[in-house]
Design a protein around this motif. Structure first.
Motif, PDB file in Angstrom:
ATOM      1  N   ALA A  17      -2.393   7.996   5.485  1.00  0.00           N
ATOM      2  CA  ALA A  17      -0.921   7.969   5.484  1.00  0.00           C
ATOM      3  C   ALA A  17      -0.368   6.801   6.298  1.00  0.00           C
ATOM      4  O   ALA A  17       0.856   6.608   6.344  1.00  0.00           O
TER       5      ALA A  17
ATOM      6  N   TYR B  57       0.831  -1.206   0.000  1.00  0.00           N
ATOM      7  CA  TYR B  57       0.000   0.000   0.000  1.00  0.00           C
ATOM      8  C   TYR B  57       0.863   1.252   0.000  1.00  0.00           C
ATOM      9  O   TYR B  57       1.850   1.353   0.723  1.00  0.00           O
ATOM     10  N   ARG B  58       0.477   2.206  -0.851  1.00  0.00           N
ATOM     11  CA  ARG B  58       1.126   3.519  -0.881  1.00  0.00           C
ATOM     12  C   ARG B  58       0.040   4.584  -0.895  1.00  0.00           C
ATOM     13  O   ARG B  58      -0.856   4.544  -1.744  1.00  0.00           O
ATOM     14  N   PRO B  59       0.103   5.544   0.015  1.00  0.00           N
ATOM     15  CA  PRO B  59      -0.950   6.563   0.060  1.00  0.00           C
ATOM     16  C   PRO B  59      -0.995   7.454  -1.172  1.00  0.00           C
ATOM     17  O   PRO B  59      -2.042   8.049  -1.463  1.00  0.00           O
ATOM     18  N   ASP B  60       0.120   7.541  -1.920  1.00  0.00           N
ATOM     19  CA  ASP B  60       0.133   8.399  -3.101  1.00  0.00           C
ATOM     20  C   ASP B  60      -0.241   7.642  -4.374  1.00  0.00           C
ATOM     21  O   ASP B  60      -0.253   8.218  -5.466  1.00  0.00           O
ATOM     22  N   ALA B  61      -0.544   6.355  -4.261  1.00  0.00           N
ATOM     23  CA  ALA B  61      -0.922   5.560  -5.430  1.00  0.00           C
ATOM     24  C   ALA B  61      -2.439   5.616  -5.641  1.00  0.00           C
ATOM     25  O   ALA B  61      -3.195   6.020  -4.751  1.00  0.00           O
TER      26      ALA B  61
END
Length: 359
Positions: free
Chosen positions: A273, A220-224
C-alpha cells in the motif's frame, strides 16, 4: 474435522515459531565514534561491509547546509564544521580506519554519490545517481583509482551495453568475476559486466524480460495489476549463497528473485500500500547457513522488515520515523557483518549511519 484442526494448529504454530525465531536487534547509540578534524556527514547514501568486517560508507559532502559548514568560511563563521571525505571506513567498534574520495585525475567522480560495495579483494565500487551520473568507479582500499565503467553525460537507455542510467547499487560475484548493477534511476534493468575487463555480459528487466522496455510508466497503484516493468529506481541487487539474485524494485513495493542468467523465479510484495517513494530501498540476507531471513530497509515507512527468504512472509518489523537512536529518516541502505550486526545509512535529513546488534 479433527485432522483439519490439527493441521491448522500445526500451520499456525509454524508461523508463530518462525516469527519468534526471527532475529531481534537493539541499536548501539554511540556507533560510530565522533569524527576527527571537525568533520560532519551529509546524506549517507551507501553502506557496505567488507570481507574483513570493515564497515564502509559513502556520503554526499555537497548536501551540507550553510549552518553546518561555517568553519570552512574565510573567516570562519562558526566553530563547526566541514564535510568529511566522501568515503569512510570504520571498524566494528566505530573507530575511523581510513577516509578518501572526491574528484581526481583519470576518472569522473559522481555529482551525487550513491551506492557502495566492497569485493573479496577489498576493492571499493561506487556509483552516482544524478541525471548526469552514468558511471561506476572502482578503487583500491586506500583510494587508488582502478577502473571506470560508463561515463557521465547522457544515458544510453535500458538496452545500452556500454552506458548506464544513474546506477543505484552494485555487487560482485567474485567467483565468476562478474559485477551486477541495479541500473537504476533512469534505466530499468539489471546489467552484468566482467569485473576485470569491464566487458558487457547480459542484462534483463522485470520478470526476466530482455530487452526491457523504456516506455513511460503510469504511477504505481496497489490495486492495479503488477507492473511488467521495473519502476524507477531499480534500487538494489544482492546475491544469495545459493546463486539467487534479489532485486529491489522500490517504486513497485516488491522484491523480484532471479537466477544468475536472468530467469525469473518469484517475487515478494512488501508493504504494497506504500505510495510515496516505495517500500523496498535495500535488503540483505541473514548470515545463517541457509540465509533464512531477508532484512529490508523501507525508507518510506521508516522501518526494517524481516521476511522469510523462502516464502516472503513478514516475520517482524521495527523502527519508525524519527531522529532518535534506533529511529529512521529515509533509511536508504542496509548492510550486515559476519556476526549478524546490521548497519543502516540515512539520506534526506537523517544523514547518519547506525549499528544494530542481535539481541
Amino acid at each position: 474435522m479433527k485432522l483439519l484442526s490439527a493441521c491448522l494448529g500445526v500451520a499456525l504454530w509454524s508461523v508463530a515459531a518462525a516469527a519468534q525465531d526471527a532475529p531481534r536487534f537493539q541499536v548501539e547509540p554511540f556507533w560510530p565514534k565522533p569524527l576527527p578534524e571537525n568533520w560532519i556527514l551529509g546524506q549517507v547514501s551507501g553502506i557496505a561491509v567488507a570481507p574483513d568486517d570493515t564497515i564502509w560508507i559513502v556520503h554526499r559532502p555537497a548536501t551540507l547546509v550553510d549552518d553546518e559548514k561555517g568553519a570552512t568560511l574565510n573567516p570562519p563563521a562558526t566553530k563547526c564544521c566541514k564535510a568529511a571525505p566522501p568515503v569512510l571506513a570504520f571498524d566494528a567498534d566505530g573507530n575511523l580506519k581510513r577516509s578518501w574520495g572526491g574528484p581526481g585525475e583519470g576518472y569522473d567522480w559522481p555529482k551525487s554519490e550513491h551506492g557502495i560495495h566492497v569485493d573479496r579483494e577489498g576493492n571499493v565500487w561506487l556509483a552516482g545517481n544524478s541525471r548526469e551520473d552514468h558511471q561506476i568507479l572502482k578503487f583500491s582500499p586506500d583510494g587508488k583509482f582502478l577502473q571506470q565503467l560508463g561515463k557521465p553525460g547522457a544515458p544510453g537507455g535500458s538496452n545500452s551495453t556500454t552506458q548506464l542510467g544513474s546506477p543505484a547499487h552494485m555487487i560482485t560475484d567474485d567467483a565468476a568475476n562478474e559485477l551486477y548493477v541495479a541500473d537504476g534511476y533512469q534505466n530499468r534493468r539489471i546489467i552484468v559486466f566482467d569485473t576485470k575487463s569491464g566487458a558487457y555480459k547480459r542484462h534483463w528487466g522485470a520478470y526476466g524480460k530482455a530487452p526491457p522496455p523504456d516506455d513511460k510508466l503510469p504511477p504505481y497503484r496497489p490495486d492495479a495489476a503488477p507492473s511488467q516493468s521495473f519502476g524507477n529506481p531499480v534500487h538494489c541487487v544482492r546475491l544469495a549463497n545459493d546463486g539467487l539474485v534479489y532485486v529491489c524494485d522500490r517504486a513497485n513495493d516488491r522484491i523480484q528473485v532471479f537466477r544468475k542468467d536472468g530467469t525469473f523465479v518469484k517475487e515478494f510484495p512488501v508493504e504494497p500500500a506504500t505510495l510515496q517513494n516505495g517500500s523496498v530501498w535495500d535488503l540483505v540476507l541473514s548470515t545463517d547457513p541457509g540465509q533464512r531471513f531477508i532484512f529490508i530497509a523501507d525508507g518510506a515507512n521508516g522501518q526494517i522488515h524481516t521476511i522469510g527468504r523462502e516464502d516472503g512472509k513478514l516475520l517482524s518489523q521495527w523502527g519508525r520515523h524519527g531522529r532518535q537512536a534506533g529511529q529512521f529518516k529515509w533509511v536508504h541502505n542496509i548492510a550486515i557483518d559476519q556476526r549478524g550486526n546490521l548497519y543502516t545509512a540515512e539520506v534526506g535529513f537523517g544523514r547518519r549511519a547506525q549499528k544494530f546488534r542481535p539481541m
